[in-house]
Design an enzyme around this catalytic site. Structure first.
Site, PDB file in Angstrom:
ATOM      1  CG  ASP A   4      -1.645   1.264   1.465  1.00 15.48           C
ATOM      2  OD1 ASP A   4      -2.364   1.692   0.543  1.00 15.48           O
ATOM      3  OD2 ASP A   4      -1.491   1.857   2.553  1.00 15.48           O
ATOM      4  CG  ASP A  30      -1.965   7.476   0.320  1.00 15.42           C
ATOM      5  OD1 ASP A  30      -0.963   7.745  -0.355  1.00 15.42           O
ATOM      6  OD2 ASP A  30      -3.130   7.745  -0.046  1.00 15.42           O
ATOM      7  CB  THR A  87      -1.909   3.168  -4.070  1.00 15.26           C
ATOM      8  OG1 THR A  87      -2.432   4.403  -3.576  1.00 15.26           O
ATOM      9  CG2 THR A  87      -1.362   3.400  -5.484  1.00 15.26           C
ATOM     10  CB  ALA A  88      -7.168   4.451  -3.392  1.00 18.59           C
ATOM     11  CE  LYS A 110      -5.225   0.056  -1.740  1.00 19.33           C
ATOM     12  NZ  LYS A 110      -4.413   0.473  -0.575  1.00 19.33           N
ATOM     13  CG  ASP A 131      -1.921   2.837   6.456  1.00 16.52           C
ATOM     14  OD1 ASP A 131      -2.633   3.721   6.976  1.00 16.52           O
ATOM     15  OD2 ASP A 131      -1.987   2.568   5.240  1.00 16.52           O
ATOM     16  CG  ASN A 161     -10.531   0.921   4.832  1.00 19.51           C
ATOM     17  OD1 ASN A 161     -11.595   0.530   5.256  1.00 19.51           O
ATOM     18  ND2 ASN A 161     -10.106   2.162   5.013  1.00 19.51           N
TER      19      ASN A 161
END
Length: 313
Positions: free
Chosen positions: A66, A68, A173-174, A218, A241, A244
């Site tokens: 991930d 962020d 990642t989003a 994801k 982290d 979700n």
């Protein structure tokens, strides 16, 4: 010769509050000592049970990170927004909105779906009508200006350990796939899976292709990439982290909670997942990370402390 008067004075009796303070201090000291002993015992046990990882030469394994708050401090979209504001893509009102979104992200420590949707809509409205090539070029500059110094050294060391073992490493990642691709390339990673913004003739329309790459999406992206690459997910590792990302973390044989929010920390402890927190430098209960990441972990904690101190001055 008479003794000084003060030698004959009786000691003042302890008040109830004094007794309470003393008992509390003793209990805290005992608890701290006990927790330290338990942590050392669990670390020793984990080190004995954990095989060498990542396994050198295992081409059926890969790592998924991930972005962020896992690889980078804060949200990539916010840093990207700062760079666009500097280049007069939008006005102070929009910048204030981005700033509030970043503050919320830092304080909450997790990705609220409604908040993430607000961030997404802000970004899409800003890039609408601009050329993809233009944003890619600007993205390279923004990475140098705002993102490079915010990469966690500890997480970077984890990624490098996989690369050194001959494994592929992907960002998941989003954030927009263009931004994620720039970051992955600058870090020397294999590539990136990210949210795809629709473009026609090389110009952004302000819409998405499907939905943001977030939560269960994801996990589906990782599953699809693993199938295409011929990977065995049981041999793979994933790092995040946020709670979700539990669907993605649950797919692999080696899930790591990095700088975890409260829900993920609880879930990781309940399931025996490895934890690492670079925000404070504190050691995790279960580590089981590559030796190369040990130095990175200390560097990550120190860098974060220095950065925070500078911002407070």
């Amino acid at each position: 010769m008479r003794a000084p008067a003060w030698l004959g004075r009786r000691r003042r009796p302890a008040t109830a509050r004094s007794v309470l303070a003393g008992e509390a201090a003793a209990e805290a000291a005992r608890k701290t000592s006990q927790e330290a002993e338990e942590a050392e015992a669990e670390q020793a046990e984990g080190a004995a049970e954990e095989p060498e990882f990542p396994v050198v030469g295992d081409d059926r394994a890969a790592a998924f990170f991930d972005l962020d708050n896992t690889v980078m401090q804060g949200a990539a979209l916010f840093h990207f927004g700062r760079g666009l504001y500097k280049r007069h893509f939008f006005h102070k009102r929009e910048l204030a909105r981005f700033a509030w979104q970043q503050i919320y992200f830092r304080l909450a420590g997790s990705e609220n779906p409604e908040h993430m949707a607000d961030v997404r809509n802000s970004a899409l409205s800003i890039v609408q009508g601009h050329r993809v090539s233009e944003l890619m070029s600007i993205g390279e500059e923004i990475y140098d200006e705002y993102m490079a110094e915010r990469v966690w050294p500890g997480t970077r060391a984890l990624a490098q350990a996989h690369l050194d073992a001959g494994q592929k490493v992907w960002l998941v990642t989003a954030a927009p796939v263009e931004t994620a691709t720039i970051i992955a390339r600058r870090l020397g990673l294999t590539g990136a899976l990210g949210t795809v913004a629709e473009s026609v003739g090389g110009v952004y329309t302000g819409k998405l292709v499907g939905e943001p790459l977030h939560g269960p999406a994801k996990a589906e992206a990782v599953r699809a990439l693993a199938a295409a690459e011929g990977l065995q997910l049981a041999r793979c590792a994933a790092y995040s982290d946020s709670a979700n990302d539990i669907p993605m973390l649950s797919l692999v044989g080696h899930p790591y909670a990095i700088n975890p929010d409260g829900r993920l920390r609880k879930h990781a402890r309940e399931h025996g997942w490895r934890l690492r927190d670079y925000r404070t430098g504190r050691k995790a209960v279960r580590i089981g990370i590559p030796a190369a990441a040990g130095v990175g972990a200390l560097a990550g904690g120190a860098a974060a402390a220095v950065a925070l101190q500078r911002r407070r001055r």
